[in-house]
Write a protein that holds these residues in place. Structure first.
Motif, PDB file in Angstrom:
ATOM      1  N   ALA A   1       0.769  -1.544  -0.135  1.00 55.53           N
ATOM      2  CA  ALA A   1       0.062   0.136  -0.043  1.00 55.53           C
ATOM      3  C   ALA A   1       0.897   1.249   0.049  1.00 55.53           C
ATOM      4  O   ALA A   1       0.316   2.197  -0.495  1.00 55.53           O
ATOM      5  CB  ALA A   1      -0.989   0.106   1.206  1.00 55.53           C
ATOM      6  N   LEU A   2       2.112   1.223   0.578  1.00 50.68           N
ATOM      7  CA  LEU A   2       2.914   2.709   0.630  1.00 50.68           C
ATOM      8  C   LEU A   2       3.411   2.814  -0.503  1.00 50.68           C
ATOM      9  O   LEU A   2       4.907   2.877  -0.767  1.00 50.68           O
ATOM     10  CB  LEU A   2       3.805   2.293   1.821  1.00 50.68           C
ATOM     11  CG  LEU A   2       3.118   2.328   3.130  1.00 50.68           C
ATOM     12  CD1 LEU A   2       4.289   2.312   4.042  1.00 50.68           C
ATOM     13  CD2 LEU A   2       2.487   3.271   3.346  1.00 50.68           C
ATOM     14  N   ASP A   3       2.664   2.849  -1.684  1.00 49.82           N
ATOM     15  CA  ASP A   3       3.124   3.433  -3.239  1.00 49.82           C
ATOM     16  C   ASP A   3       2.071   4.510  -3.551  1.00 49.82           C
ATOM     17  O   ASP A   3       1.082   4.452  -3.866  1.00 49.82           O
ATOM     18  CB  ASP A   3       3.009   2.250  -4.073  1.00 49.82           C
ATOM     19  CG  ASP A   3       3.134   2.652  -5.522  1.00 49.82           C
ATOM     20  OD1 ASP A   3       3.483   3.805  -5.800  1.00 49.82           O
ATOM     21  OD2 ASP A   3       2.867   2.038  -6.323  1.00 49.82           O
ATOM     22  N   PRO A   4       2.772   5.778  -3.312  1.00 50.21           N
ATOM     23  CA  PRO A   4       1.964   6.916  -3.413  1.00 50.21           C
ATOM     24  C   PRO A   4       0.984   6.826  -4.914  1.00 50.21           C
ATOM     25  O   PRO A   4       0.075   7.503  -4.884  1.00 50.21           O
ATOM     26  CB  PRO A   4       3.010   8.157  -3.550  1.00 50.21           C
ATOM     27  CG  PRO A   4       4.182   7.415  -3.767  1.00 50.21           C
ATOM     28  CD  PRO A   4       4.456   6.243  -3.065  1.00 50.21           C
ATOM     29  N   GLU A   5       1.423   6.518  -6.058  1.00 49.56           N
ATOM     30  CA  GLU A   5       0.748   6.388  -7.262  1.00 49.56           C
ATOM     31  C   GLU A   5      -0.641   5.679  -7.050  1.00 49.56           C
ATOM     32  O   GLU A   5      -1.460   6.067  -7.523  1.00 49.56           O
ATOM     33  CB  GLU A   5       1.966   5.720  -8.333  1.00 49.56           C
ATOM     34  CG  GLU A   5       1.190   5.765  -9.562  1.00 49.56           C
ATOM     35  CD  GLU A   5       2.019   5.131 -10.752  1.00 49.56           C
ATOM     36  OE1 GLU A   5       1.494   4.628 -11.671  1.00 49.56           O
ATOM     37  OE2 GLU A   5       3.159   4.960 -10.558  1.00 49.56           O
ATOM     38  N   ILE A   6      -0.652   4.514  -6.009  1.00 48.91           N
ATOM     39  CA  ILE A   6      -1.882   4.182  -5.928  1.00 48.91           C
ATOM     40  C   ILE A   6      -2.938   5.003  -5.730  1.00 48.91           C
ATOM     41  O   ILE A   6      -4.191   4.918  -6.154  1.00 48.91           O
ATOM     42  CB  ILE A   6      -1.810   2.975  -4.878  1.00 48.91           C
ATOM     43  CG1 ILE A   6      -1.150   1.829  -5.361  1.00 48.91           C
ATOM     44  CG2 ILE A   6      -3.390   2.473  -4.588  1.00 48.91           C
ATOM     45  CD1 ILE A   6      -0.747   0.939  -4.065  1.00 48.91           C
ATOM     46  N   TRP A   7      -2.693   5.866  -4.944  1.00 50.85           N
ATOM     47  CA  TRP A   7      -3.763   6.877  -4.208  1.00 50.85           C
ATOM     48  C   TRP A   7      -4.067   8.048  -5.096  1.00 50.85           C
ATOM     49  O   TRP A   7      -4.711   9.073  -4.600  1.00 50.85           O
ATOM     50  CB  TRP A   7      -3.356   7.004  -2.964  1.00 50.85           C
ATOM     51  CG  TRP A   7      -3.008   5.856  -2.138  1.00 50.85           C
ATOM     52  CD1 TRP A   7      -1.737   5.457  -1.765  1.00 50.85           C
ATOM     53  CD2 TRP A   7      -3.920   4.848  -1.663  1.00 50.85           C
ATOM     54  NE1 TRP A   7      -1.641   4.322  -1.208  1.00 50.85           N
ATOM     55  CE2 TRP A   7      -3.021   3.839  -1.148  1.00 50.85           C
ATOM     56  CE3 TRP A   7      -5.039   4.485  -1.904  1.00 50.85           C
ATOM     57  CZ2 TRP A   7      -3.332   2.632  -0.569  1.00 50.85           C
ATOM     58  CZ3 TRP A   7      -5.688   3.287  -1.432  1.00 50.85           C
ATOM     59  CH2 TRP A   7      -4.954   2.257  -0.770  1.00 50.85           C
ATOM     60  N   ASP A   8      -3.425   8.439  -6.066  1.00 51.35           N
ATOM     61  CA  ASP A   8      -3.767   9.602  -7.029  1.00 51.35           C
ATOM     62  C   ASP A   8      -5.092  10.001  -7.137  1.00 51.35           C
ATOM     63  O   ASP A   8      -5.419  11.151  -7.154  1.00 51.35           O
ATOM     64  CB  ASP A   8      -2.973   9.467  -8.258  1.00 51.35           C
ATOM     65  CG  ASP A   8      -1.420   9.615  -8.124  1.00 51.35           C
ATOM     66  OD1 ASP A   8      -0.935  10.094  -7.284  1.00 51.35           O
ATOM     67  OD2 ASP A   8      -0.854   9.258  -9.350  1.00 51.35           O
ATOM     68  N   TYR A   9      -6.000   8.903  -7.286  1.00 52.80           N
ATOM     69  CA  TYR A   9      -7.451   9.188  -7.719  1.00 52.80           C
ATOM     70  C   TYR A   9      -8.395   8.381  -6.531  1.00 52.80           C
ATOM     71  O   TYR A   9      -9.586   8.543  -6.992  1.00 52.80           O
ATOM     72  CB  TYR A   9      -7.956   8.897  -9.006  1.00 52.80           C
ATOM     73  CG  TYR A   9      -6.936   9.455 -10.094  1.00 52.80           C
ATOM     74  CD1 TYR A   9      -7.267  10.725 -10.556  1.00 52.80           C
ATOM     75  CD2 TYR A   9      -6.040   8.798 -10.843  1.00 52.80           C
ATOM     76  CE1 TYR A   9      -6.624  11.158 -11.642  1.00 52.80           C
ATOM     77  CE2 TYR A   9      -5.144   9.387 -11.732  1.00 52.80           C
ATOM     78  CZ  TYR A   9      -5.524  10.779 -11.985  1.00 52.80           C
ATOM     79  OH  TYR A   9      -4.901  11.374 -13.168  1.00 52.80           O
ATOM     80  N   PHE A  10      -7.761   8.146  -5.558  1.00 53.79           N
ATOM     81  CA  PHE A  10      -8.609   7.601  -4.649  1.00 53.79           C
ATOM     82  C   PHE A  10      -9.226   8.516  -3.639  1.00 53.79           C
ATOM     83  O   PHE A  10      -8.617   9.536  -3.596  1.00 53.79           O
ATOM     84  CB  PHE A  10      -7.492   6.719  -3.714  1.00 53.79           C
ATOM     85  CG  PHE A  10      -8.102   5.043  -3.418  1.00 53.79           C
ATOM     86  CD1 PHE A  10      -8.214   4.216  -4.367  1.00 53.79           C
ATOM     87  CD2 PHE A  10      -8.698   4.906  -2.392  1.00 53.79           C
ATOM     88  CE1 PHE A  10      -8.827   2.965  -4.190  1.00 53.79           C
ATOM     89  CE2 PHE A  10      -9.353   3.609  -1.840  1.00 53.79           C
ATOM     90  CZ  PHE A  10      -9.317   2.420  -2.913  1.00 53.79           C
ATOM     91  N   VAL A  11     -10.246   8.300  -2.942  1.00 54.84           N
ATOM     92  CA  VAL A  11     -10.874   9.139  -2.050  1.00 54.84           C
ATOM     93  C   VAL A  11     -10.186   9.525  -0.894  1.00 54.84           C
ATOM     94  O   VAL A  11     -10.680  10.225   0.075  1.00 54.84           O
ATOM     95  CB  VAL A  11     -12.236   8.770  -1.885  1.00 54.84           C
ATOM     96  CG1 VAL A  11     -13.201   8.586  -3.284  1.00 54.84           C
ATOM     97  CG2 VAL A  11     -12.500   7.497  -1.099  1.00 54.84           C
TER      98      VAL A  11
END
Length: 204
Positions: free
Chosen positions: A33-43
């Protein structure tokens, strides 16, 4: 049994294994989970250990309360944790649910993990739960997710403007897609045969 109970099943094929999330999955998902790219469009965002703890606790709480069925995904070719997807907004009386809260680690986004996880969830929804409609939504700016949803055969339905806040305060426009029961045989065939169905989705 109600949908929440039936939906929380172990699903697998030769490619992926999906199991409802439990406390034992906390450590393995943390490493992905600690990959910032995952969360670019997450809420929500996971940028620290503290963020991850809150995120995982919320997943367990949602599952316990029946708001979601959260799945841990294992890539069976490597035996490693790949990420997570969920059933949510389960409206059993209307035979409708959502697949979303989807995220995969960087190295699994080109390994067909998304394709096979989506296949198993859709198959479970239509063939076990007997859903009439499965819906997806994502940020209108998330071109990767939109392309991947089109590639599996989901139909773009429209945009709900200013749908919710995003981290940082932006109001996102949410774009909705769906697959209907009558469309499932064609979507199923496409997922089983079409390499274009593979790109990873990060959508919620």
């Amino acid at each position: 049994m109600n949908w929440n109970t039936i939906a929380a099943a172990t699903l697998e094929n030769e490619h992926v294994l999906l199991r409802p999330v439990t406390e034992e999955h906390r450590a393995s998902l943390h490493g992905v989970a600690l990959d910032p790219e995952i969360w670019d469009y997450f809420v929500s965002r996971v940028d620290s250990d503290e963020d991850y703890t809150a995120f995982f606790d919320a997943s367990l709480a949602d599952q316990e309360a029946g708001r979601r069925v959260v799945f841990h995904i294992t890539d069976k070719h490597t035996g490693r944790t790949a990420g997570s997807m969920s059933f949510g907004n389960l409206a059993e009386a209307d035979r409708r649910l959502e697949i979303g809260w989807s995220w995969l680690g960087r190295e699994f986004r080109s390994r067909d993990v998304n394709r096979w996880a989506k296949f198993l969830l859709l198959q479970h929804a239509f063939e076990t739960l007997e859903a009439e409609r499965v819906e997806f939504k994502t940020d209108i700016l998330n071109q990767r997710a939109r392309r991947a949803l089109r590639n599996i055969g989901a139909v773009e339905e429209g945009t709900l403007r200013s749908f919710n806040y995003m981290p940082g305060g932006r109001r996102r426009d949410a774009i909705f897609y769906s697959v209907l029961r009558a469309e499932w045989p064609g979507v199923k065939e496409r997922l089983l045969s079409d390499s274009k169905a593979a790109p990873a989705v990060t959508a919620s």
